[in-house]
Design an enzyme around this catalytic site. Structure first.
Site, mmCIF file in Angstrom:
data_model
loop_
_atom_site.group_PDB
_atom_site.id
_atom_site.type_symbol
_atom_site.label_atom_id
_atom_site.label_comp_id
_atom_site.label_asym_id
_atom_site.label_seq_id
_atom_site.Cartn_x
_atom_site.Cartn_y
_atom_site.Cartn_z
ATOM 1 N N GLU A 64 0.824 -1.212 0.000
ATOM 2 C CA GLU A 64 0.000 0.000 0.000
ATOM 3 C C GLU A 64 0.856 1.259 0.000
ATOM 4 O O GLU A 64 0.344 2.350 0.274
ATOM 5 C CB GLU A 64 -0.954 0.011 1.211
ATOM 6 N N HIS A 76 -2.658 2.337 8.281
ATOM 7 C CA HIS A 76 -3.747 1.509 7.750
ATOM 8 C C HIS A 76 -3.933 0.298 8.646
ATOM 9 O O HIS A 76 -2.974 -0.432 8.928
ATOM 10 C CB HIS A 76 -3.404 1.071 6.326
ATOM 11 N N HIS A 128 -6.803 -3.037 9.929
ATOM 12 C CA HIS A 128 -7.988 -3.850 9.596
ATOM 13 C C HIS A 128 -8.896 -3.888 10.822
ATOM 14 O O HIS A 128 -9.009 -4.906 11.510
ATOM 15 C CB HIS A 128 -7.558 -5.253 9.166
ATOM 16 N N GLU A 150 -17.443 12.475 22.506
ATOM 17 C CA GLU A 150 -16.244 13.223 22.136
ATOM 18 C C GLU A 150 -15.707 12.906 20.739
ATOM 19 O O GLU A 150 -14.696 13.480 20.315
ATOM 20 C CB GLU A 150 -15.177 13.061 23.223
ATOM 21 N N HIS A 152 -12.775 -3.498 4.258
ATOM 22 C CA HIS A 152 -11.320 -3.712 4.315
ATOM 23 C C HIS A 152 -10.709 -3.128 5.584
ATOM 24 O O HIS A 152 -9.986 -3.825 6.294
ATOM 25 C CB HIS A 152 -10.677 -3.107 3.057
#
Ligand code: 13P
Ligand code: ZN
Length: 275
Positions: free
Chosen positions: A116, A139, A141, A169, A210
């Site tokens: 990625e 990133h 999952h 919040e 994803h």
């Protein structure tokens, strides 16, 4: 000082470990990149290896040309980063047009930066343009966010409003809301451009079915943003299940409540996302 002992490398490894402890990184799932400062490059440079060959990223943006990033490796497991940084993470240099990288430290035995990396690089470029202090793209999952993406509209406004309404919040932590990328094949330039288009506006983007991309000026802020979004998503799933599956709850945080909170916390709510 060994590269592994530099503060930013230790902070990076700790974040990988924290994400694994949360259950967000099954197998090689998820990845992390960090934009190094000039001082951090100077401190690390004595430990650099002979640079490897340039590799085209499939995306191009000159905003961060010539800069250095610390990146997790493709196919590497977050749970192994702390024990063996040099095999699981590495430092890459970006070329002068912002179209290719080369490895200058770590990622030993033929490893490569995360698949990625095109998304990370493009997100760094747009976030640093939106906020010059931005340094981290992460990133993960995250299960709650993935679950939510199956049962709510894949729209920025709808997704953001649900997250804000699940915990008081949230709106203070991400008053701009989040962007939502529809399901796409991961790991390439198409998803990189689609994500960076949203991250020019939002500090975080959901990847439907994803996971999640977040940004921030440091590891604490980026991790905290992912943690907050994921907690709100899990609260939504649990509340909806406890509510017999219905999305019509008895009580709500109203739009006026959201606006009042932002007023008192001195943050600007995204005006397009409230009535
Ligand atoms: P990498 O192992 O290449 O980082 O890929 C993991 C992932 O989450 C892809 O979206
Ligand atoms: Zn992924």
């Amino acid at each position: 000082m060994a590269i592994e002992d530099l503060d930013f490398v230790k902070g990076f490894c700790r974040m990988c470990d924290d994400g694994f402890a949360q259950g967000w990184h099954e197998r090689n799932g998820g990845n992390l990149t960090y934009l190094m400062s000039t001082d951090e490059v100077a401190a690390a440079r004595p430990g650099f290896d002979e640079p490897r060959e340039w590799v085209a990223m499939g995306v191009e943006d000159a905003t961060l040309a010539g800069r250095f990033f610390l990146s997790t490796g493709s196919g590497k497991y977050m749970r192994n980063v702390m024990d063996d940084p040099a095999h699981n993470i590495g430092i890459v240099e970006i070329n002068e047009t912002g179209s290719a990288y080369r490895i200058v430290w770590g990622l030993l035995d033929g490893a490569k930066p995360t698949s990625e990396f095109p998304s990370h690089y493009m997100n760094h470029c747009v976030r640093v343009a939106a906020d010059p202090t931005n340094r981290v793209i992460y990133h993960s999952h995250t299960p709650g966010v993935i679950e939510m993406s199956f049962i709510v509209p894949l729209e920025d406004r709808a997704f953001s409003r649900i997250l804000w309404q699940m915990m008081t919040e949230c709106v203070v932590v991400f008053p701009q809301g989040v962007g939502v990328v529809p399901w796409m094949v991961p790991g390439g330039s198409d998803i990189a451009y689609a994500t960076s288009k949203l991250m020019a506006k939002f500090p975080a983007a959901v990847w439907a079915h994803h996971g999640l991309f977040v940004s921030g000026p440091d590891f604490d802020t980026a991790f905290g943003l992912a943690h907050t979004i994921e907690k709100a998503a899990e609260l939504y799933i649990a509340t909806r299940a406890a509510n017999g599956g219905s999305d019509k709850f008895l009580n709500y945080i109203t739009d006026q409540d959201l606006k009042d909170t932002c007023r008192d916390f001195h943050v600007e709510i995204n005006p397009d996302f409230v009535d």
